[in-house]
Scaffold this motif. Sequence first.
Motif, PDB file in Angstrom:
ATOM      1  N   HIS A 121      -1.878  14.011   3.610  1.00  0.00           N
ATOM      2  CA  HIS A 121      -1.952  15.273   2.869  1.00  0.00           C
ATOM      3  C   HIS A 121      -1.203  15.171   1.545  1.00  0.00           C
ATOM      4  CE1 HIS A 121      -3.861  17.087   6.293  1.00  0.00           C
ATOM      5  NE2 HIS A 121      -2.836  16.788   7.061  1.00  0.00           N
ATOM      6  N   GLY A 122      -1.336  14.014   0.874  1.00  0.00           N
ATOM      7  CA  GLY A 122      -0.736  13.821  -0.439  1.00  0.00           C
ATOM      8  C   GLY A 122       0.750  13.520  -0.450  1.00  0.00           C
ATOM      9  N   ARG A 123       1.364  13.414   0.704  1.00  0.00           N
ATOM     10  CA  ARG A 123       2.806  13.129   0.777  1.00  0.00           C
ATOM     11  C   ARG A 123       3.012  11.717   1.309  1.00  0.00           C
ATOM     12  NH1 ARG A 123       5.089  17.943   4.210  1.00  0.00           N
ATOM     13  NH2 ARG A 123       7.099  17.102   3.563  1.00  0.00           N
ATOM     14  N   PRO A 124       4.022  10.993   0.814  1.00  0.00           N
ATOM     15  CA  PRO A 124       4.257   9.619   1.267  1.00  0.00           C
ATOM     16  C   PRO A 124       4.543   9.572   2.771  1.00  0.00           C
ATOM     17  CG  PRO A 124       5.816  10.245  -0.481  1.00  0.00           C
ATOM     18  CD  PRO A 124       4.993  11.441  -0.166  1.00  0.00           C
ATOM     19  N   ALA A 125       3.745   8.797   3.491  1.00  0.00           N
ATOM     20  CA  ALA A 125       3.868   8.740   4.948  1.00  0.00           C
ATOM     21  C   ALA A 125       5.249   8.250   5.386  1.00  0.00           C
ATOM     22  CB  ALA A 125       2.769   7.856   5.527  1.00  0.00           C
ATOM     23  N   GLY A 126       5.794   7.285   4.690  1.00  0.00           N
ATOM     24  CA  GLY A 126       7.083   6.735   5.088  1.00  0.00           C
ATOM     25  C   GLY A 126       8.231   7.712   4.940  1.00  0.00           C
ATOM     26  N   LEU A 186       0.845  -1.179   0.000  1.00  0.00           N
ATOM     27  CA  LEU A 186       0.000   0.000   0.000  1.00  0.00           C
ATOM     28  C   LEU A 186       0.885   1.236   0.000  1.00  0.00           C
ATOM     29  CD1 LEU A 186      -2.639  -0.888   2.746  1.00  0.00           C
ATOM     30  CD2 LEU A 186      -2.987  -0.856   0.289  1.00  0.00           C
ATOM     31  N   ALA A 187       0.516   2.215  -0.770  1.00  0.00           N
ATOM     32  CA  ALA A 187       1.211   3.496  -0.740  1.00  0.00           C
ATOM     33  C   ALA A 187       0.374   4.427   0.130  1.00  0.00           C
ATOM     34  CB  ALA A 187       1.360   4.055  -2.148  1.00  0.00           C
TER      35      ALA A 187
END
Length: 119
Positions: free
Chosen positions: A40-45, A35-36
Amino acid sequence: MPGYPGEDLEAALMEVRDSEARLRTTQVGVHRDDLALTIHGRPAGAFASEGQQRTLCLALKLAQARVLEEAQGEPPLLLIDDIFGELDKTRRQASWLTCRRTAKKSSPPPSQIGPVRLA
């Protein structure tokens, strides 16, 4: 090929059956998909703190539990290890209250979790 193309899982499994047996590992299936997750539209990782990432994972797990409960008519057993480890006090308390309403758990309440000290 991560996961499978989404058309015919049985055909995808049969196609790699011999290869999987030879390699002794699975190559196809929904468990191979990632899952990606974004905030707020930014990659959590890439930008979220450890606490934010844990909170996001816990929210997904609790949402999954709710869907399973609605489908099966009874709540699933969730085994979640060390859910409070990286959370600040506010997130710990909010997560505890959500878990308390949602599932049975074996973790102690936040008031019993002291600071973790690494030697």
